[in-house]
Design a protein around this motif. Structure first.
Motif, PDB file in Angstrom:
ATOM      1  N   UNK A  40      -5.902  -0.988   6.282  1.00 25.88           N
ATOM      2  CA  UNK A  40      -6.378  -1.248   7.424  1.00 25.88           C
ATOM      3  C   UNK A  40      -5.394  -1.979   8.406  1.00 25.88           C
ATOM      4  N   UNK A  41      -5.702  -1.688   9.620  1.00 20.37           N
ATOM      5  CA  UNK A  41      -4.800  -2.037  10.738  1.00 20.37           C
ATOM      6  C   UNK A  41      -4.727  -3.828  10.639  1.00 20.37           C
ATOM      7  N   UNK A  42      -5.538  -4.311  10.452  1.00 19.27           N
ATOM      8  CA  UNK A  42      -5.823  -5.807   9.991  1.00 19.27           C
ATOM      9  C   UNK A  42      -4.906  -6.432   9.104  1.00 19.27           C
ATOM     10  N   UNK A  43      -4.318  -5.587   8.146  1.00 21.24           N
ATOM     11  CA  UNK A  43      -3.476  -6.021   7.032  1.00 21.24           C
ATOM     12  C   UNK A  43      -2.001  -5.957   7.260  1.00 21.24           C
ATOM     13  N   UNK A  44      -1.640  -6.947   8.227  1.00 20.87           N
ATOM     14  CA  UNK A  44      -0.569  -7.019   9.074  1.00 20.87           C
ATOM     15  C   UNK A  44       0.844  -6.724   8.093  1.00 20.87           C
ATOM     16  N   UNK A  45       0.912  -7.534   6.937  1.00 22.18           N
ATOM     17  CA  UNK A  45       2.219  -7.239   6.296  1.00 22.18           C
ATOM     18  C   UNK A  45       2.031  -5.835   5.525  1.00 22.18           C
ATOM     19  N   UNK A  46       1.057  -5.412   5.052  1.00 23.33           N
ATOM     20  CA  UNK A  46       0.943  -3.945   4.336  1.00 23.33           C
ATOM     21  C   UNK A  46       1.409  -2.941   5.501  1.00 23.33           C
ATOM     22  N   UNK A  47       0.824  -3.143   6.770  1.00 21.98           N
ATOM     23  CA  UNK A  47       1.184  -2.226   7.869  1.00 21.98           C
ATOM     24  C   UNK A  47       2.703  -2.305   7.964  1.00 21.98           C
ATOM     25  N   UNK A  48       3.318  -3.319   8.160  1.00 24.75           N
ATOM     26  CA  UNK A  48       4.785  -3.432   8.247  1.00 24.75           C
ATOM     27  C   UNK A  48       5.295  -2.688   7.078  1.00 24.75           C
ATOM     28  N   UNK A  49       4.936  -2.858   5.667  1.00 23.72           N
ATOM     29  CA  UNK A  49       5.948  -2.113   4.896  1.00 23.72           C
ATOM     30  C   UNK A  49       5.397  -0.489   5.010  1.00 23.72           C
ATOM     31  N   UNK A  50       4.296  -0.122   5.550  1.00 27.38           N
ATOM     32  CA  UNK A  50       4.087   1.350   5.795  1.00 27.38           C
ATOM     33  C   UNK A  50       5.226   1.815   6.945  1.00 27.38           C
ATOM     34  N   UNK A  51       5.044   0.967   8.073  1.00 32.64           N
ATOM     35  CA  UNK A  51       6.329   1.368   8.854  1.00 32.64           C
ATOM     36  C   UNK A  51       7.761   1.215   8.143  1.00 32.64           C
ATOM     37  N   UNK A  52       8.030   0.512   7.359  1.00 34.20           N
ATOM     38  CA  UNK A  52       9.330   0.770   6.819  1.00 34.20           C
ATOM     39  C   UNK A  52       9.485   1.943   5.916  1.00 34.20           C
ATOM     40  N   UNK A  64      13.573   1.738   3.027  1.00 32.24           N
ATOM     41  CA  UNK A  64      12.997   1.468   1.679  1.00 32.24           C
ATOM     42  C   UNK A  64      13.310   0.157   1.073  1.00 32.24           C
ATOM     43  N   UNK A  65      14.815  -0.166   1.294  1.00 35.08           N
ATOM     44  CA  UNK A  65      15.162  -1.598   0.700  1.00 35.08           C
ATOM     45  C   UNK A  65      14.316  -2.610   1.262  1.00 35.08           C
ATOM     46  N   UNK A  66      13.775  -2.518   2.435  1.00 35.45           N
ATOM     47  CA  UNK A  66      13.040  -3.607   3.061  1.00 35.45           C
ATOM     48  C   UNK A  66      11.721  -3.824   2.732  1.00 35.45           C
ATOM     49  N   UNK A  67      10.942  -2.799   1.886  1.00 33.26           N
ATOM     50  CA  UNK A  67       9.753  -2.928   1.259  1.00 33.26           C
ATOM     51  C   UNK A  67       9.552  -3.799   0.161  1.00 33.26           C
ATOM     52  N   UNK A  68       8.593  -4.843   0.339  1.00 28.33           N
ATOM     53  CA  UNK A  68       8.383  -6.119  -0.443  1.00 28.33           C
ATOM     54  C   UNK A  68       7.295  -5.911  -1.456  1.00 28.33           C
ATOM     55  N   UNK A  69       6.447  -4.631  -1.325  1.00 33.37           N
ATOM     56  CA  UNK A  69       5.254  -4.474  -2.143  1.00 33.37           C
ATOM     57  C   UNK A  69       5.472  -3.495  -3.226  1.00 33.37           C
ATOM     58  N   UNK A  70       5.372  -4.031  -4.316  1.00 38.97           N
ATOM     59  CA  UNK A  70       5.710  -3.073  -5.633  1.00 38.97           C
ATOM     60  C   UNK A  70       4.810  -1.988  -5.459  1.00 38.97           C
ATOM     61  N   UNK A  71       3.589  -2.216  -5.390  1.00 43.22           N
ATOM     62  CA  UNK A  71       2.559  -0.847  -5.421  1.00 43.22           C
ATOM     63  C   UNK A  71       2.871   0.243  -4.517  1.00 43.22           C
ATOM     64  N   UNK A  72       3.374  -0.071  -3.387  1.00 45.88           N
ATOM     65  CA  UNK A  72       3.929   1.062  -2.318  1.00 45.88           C
ATOM     66  C   UNK A  72       5.128   1.704  -2.874  1.00 45.88           C
ATOM     67  N   UNK A  73       5.908   0.880  -3.527  1.00 50.30           N
ATOM     68  CA  UNK A  73       7.300   1.386  -3.977  1.00 50.30           C
ATOM     69  C   UNK A  73       6.948   2.403  -5.158  1.00 50.30           C
ATOM     70  N   UNK A  74       6.091   1.790  -6.292  1.00 51.44           N
ATOM     71  CA  UNK A  74       5.806   2.791  -7.232  1.00 51.44           C
ATOM     72  C   UNK A  74       5.073   3.958  -6.899  1.00 51.44           C
TER      73      UNK A  74
END
Ligand code: SF4
Ligand code: SF4
Length: 450
Positions: free
Chosen positions: A34-46, A52-62
Motif C-alpha cells: 500500500x502507498x501508506x507503507x513508506x519504507x516498503x515503497x522506498x524498497x520497491x523503488x530501489x 538492490x544493495x540498498x534494499x533493507x527488507x529481507x522478504x523483498x530480497x528473497x
C-alpha cells in the motif's frame, strides 16, 4: 563472502490505484504494497531502479531478487524439464463418446453418435496397468470429457472400479475429474462419483435461466438450467472435498444476464463452487452465423468486469486467477505424460478431433493394451519450441515461466513453429489486483467472524 544480488528478470512491478503489486512469474510470489507503507515503497523503488544493495527488507530480497551469478532462464528451464518430464505422473483425458443430450448454439462438435467399444475400454485399462509396471506410477488422473461423458456412465463406473481396485493394491495416488454439461449428474450418480475419488467437475452455465436456456438447451429445445441447478444444489449437501468450476461462456447478452447466476451461486452454493469466464467464439459450428461474439479487446475487458463482479460477491474466479501461476499456461497437449484417448481409441495430444488436425495430433494407440506412440510426433508437442531450442522471443519473455511457449502446441506444430502468445497477458496486472482484493476480503471476513 558478500553475495551480490540483482532484480529477478521475472519480477514485474505494477502501479495500482492505492499502491503497487509486485509479482514474480517464476516463483509465483505476489505482494501488494500500500502507498501508506513508506519504507516498503522506498524498497520497491530501489528494486525498480536496480539499487538492490540498498534494499533493507529481507522478504523483498528473497522473493524478488536472485544471486547475481544465476542464469535464471537456464535454471527455470531445468526446473521445467525435471518437473514435467516425470513419467511417474500420468494424466489422461478420455472421451468415451461423441454424443450429446444438449444442442448448444455455439457447439463445434459433429456428434456422430460414436462411442467407445468394450474392447477399447479393456485396452485402456490394460495399457494403464502396463504403464504402471514399466514406469512405477506415483500419480494418476483421468479427466472424462466428451461429447457428454455422463451418457457413458456405465463405462466410467467400470473403468473407475477396475482402476481403483488396482491402484489401491499398488499404492498409487489417483483421482478423477469430469467436464460435463451437468444435466445427468443426478443424486445417485453424484454419490457414486464423490465416493470414488472424483474431485473436480467443470460444468458450463451460461448466465441465468434466460440466456442459458437459449444457448444450452436439451436436444429439441427443452430448457436445462433448472436441472443443472438442482444437481448442484444436491451436490452442495454432500460433505466431501471437491471443486466444481462453473464455466461461463460469455458474449454481450450473457454478460447482461450474469447477476441471476451470481445470486444463485452466492445464496445457494458454497466455496467449493468457483467460476471460470471464457468468451464465446465462432468455433466452426453450424450455427456460427446465429449469435454475436465480442471482439478481442472488448472480450478481455468484459472478462475483467465479470471477474470484478464475482470478486465482489466473494465467488472465486479460480481458473482465471490460476492462469498466471508458474507453468499453468502450458496446455495439457504440451505436457509429456498427458494423453487424450478418443472414442475411436486413438491416442492424441490435443483433444481436437478433425481430419486435418489428426495428421499431426494422433500420435499413437492403446489398441494393443499398451501406450505406443511415435516419438517424433510426441516430441513436436512436448518440447517447448518444438525442438532442441526455445524460440528466441520466448527466451526473452518475462512470461516464459507461465506458458513456456506451450500455450497451444497444436497451433505451434500446425503453423510450422509459430507460437500463440496468450492474449490475456495484457490484463495480467488488473487480474492479479482482483486476486489480491479477493484474498484480502476473504481474510477480513475470517478476521471479523472470529
Ligand atoms: S509464447 Fe509468447 S507469452 Fe509465451 S513465452 Fe513465448 S513469447 Fe512469451
Ligand atoms: S487447441 Fe491448442 S490449446 Fe486447445 S487443447 Fe489443443 S493444443 Fe491445447
Amino acid at each position: 563472502m558478500v553475495i551480490s544480488m540483482k532484480k529477478s528478470r521475472y519480477t514485474v512491478i505494477f502501479d495500482v490505484e492505492d499502491g503497487c503489486l509486485v509479482y514474480n512469474t517464476c516463483n509465483g510470489v505476489q505482494a501488494f504494497i500500500p502507498s501508506s507503507e513508506f519504507n516498503l515503497m522506498q524498497n520497491i523503488d530501489r528494486l525498480r531502479n536496480g539499487q538492490i544493495d540498498r534494499i533493507d527488507n529481507e522478504t523483498i530480497l528473497q522473493a524478488f531478487c536472485v544471486n547475481d551469478e544465476v542464469d535464471e532462464i537456464a535454471e527455470f528451464m531445468a526446473k521445467y524439464y525435471s518437473e514435467s518430464f516425470d513419467p511417474t505422473n500420468l494424466n489422461l483425458i478420455i472421451m468415451p463418446n461423441n454424443m450429446c443430450n444438449f444442442e448448444c448454439i455455439y457447439c463445434f462438435q459433429d456428434h456422430d453418435k460414436k462411442h467407445i467399444s468394450d474392447q477399447m475400454v479393456e485396452n485402456i485399462i490394460a495399457a494403464v496397468k502396463d504403464y504402471h509396471y514399466k514406469h512405477g506410477l506415483k500419480q494418476f488422473y483421468i479427466e472424462w470429457f466428451g461429447g457428454e461423458p455422463m451418457l457413458s456412465f456405465s463405462v466410467i463406473q467400470y473403468v473407475t472400479n477396475e482402476l481403483n481396485a488396482f491402484f489401491d493394491k499398488q499404492g498409487v495416488n489417483y483421482h478423477y475429474g469430469m467436464t460435463t454439461n451437468g444435466s445427468l449428474l443426478t443424486s445417485e450418480k453424484i454419490d457414486y462419483l464423490l465416493a470414488n475419488r472424483f474431485d473436480f467437475f467443470q460444468i458450463t452455465v451460461d448466465g441465468g435461466p434466460q440466456t442459458h436456456n437459449h444457448y444450452r438447451p436439451y436436444v429439441g429445445g427443452r430448457p436445462s438450467w433448472e436441472d443443472i441447478a438442482n444437481n448442484l444444489r444436491y451436490m452442495k449437501t454432500i460433505i466431501a472435498d471437491y471443486n466444481v468450476t462453473i464455466r461461463v461462456n460469455f458474449n454481450d447478452e450473457i454478460f447482461e444476464d450474469l447477476n441471476s447466476l451470481l445470486d444463485f451461486i452466492s445464496s445457494e452454493l458454497d466455496k467449493r463452487f468457483t467460476l471460470f469466464f471464457h468468451g464465446i467464439g465462432k468455433w466452426g459450428g453450424k450455427n456460427d452465423d446465429n449469435f454475436d461474439i465480442l471482439n478481442e479487446n472488448v472480450e478481455a475487458l468484459t472478462r475483467l468486469l465479470l471477474i470484478r463482479d464475482s470478486v465482489e460477491r466473494r465467488i472465486l474466479p479460480k481458473l482465471n486467477f490460476d492462469f498466471f501461476d508458474p507453468m499453468n499456461r502450458v496446455c495439457y497437449a504440451g505436457r509429456p505424460y498427458h494423453f487424450v484417448i478418443g472414442s475411436d481409441g486413438k491416442l492424441r495430444k490435443c483433444s481436437e478431433e478433425t481430419e486435418e488436425g489428426d495428421t499431426i495430433n494422433v500420435i499413437g494407440t492403446v489398441e494393443n493394451g499398451q501406450f505406443e506412440f511415435d516419438r517424433a510426433k510426441w516430441s513436436a508437442f512436448v518440447l517447448p519450441g518444438g525442438g532442441a531450442t526455445l524460440h528466441q522471443q520466448c527466451i526473452q519473455c518475462i512470461h516464459l515461466p507461465i506458458c513456456c511457449g506451450q500455450a497451444c502446441p497444436k497451433n505451434r506444430v500446425k503453423n510450422g513453429g509459430k507460437y500463440d502468445c496468450p492474449t490475456d497477458f495484457s490484463l495480467m496486472s488488473e487480474i492479479l489486483y482482483e486476486k489480491y482484493k479477493f484474498m484480502s476480503a476473504l481474510y477480513n471476513d475470517i478476521k471479523t467472524s472470529l
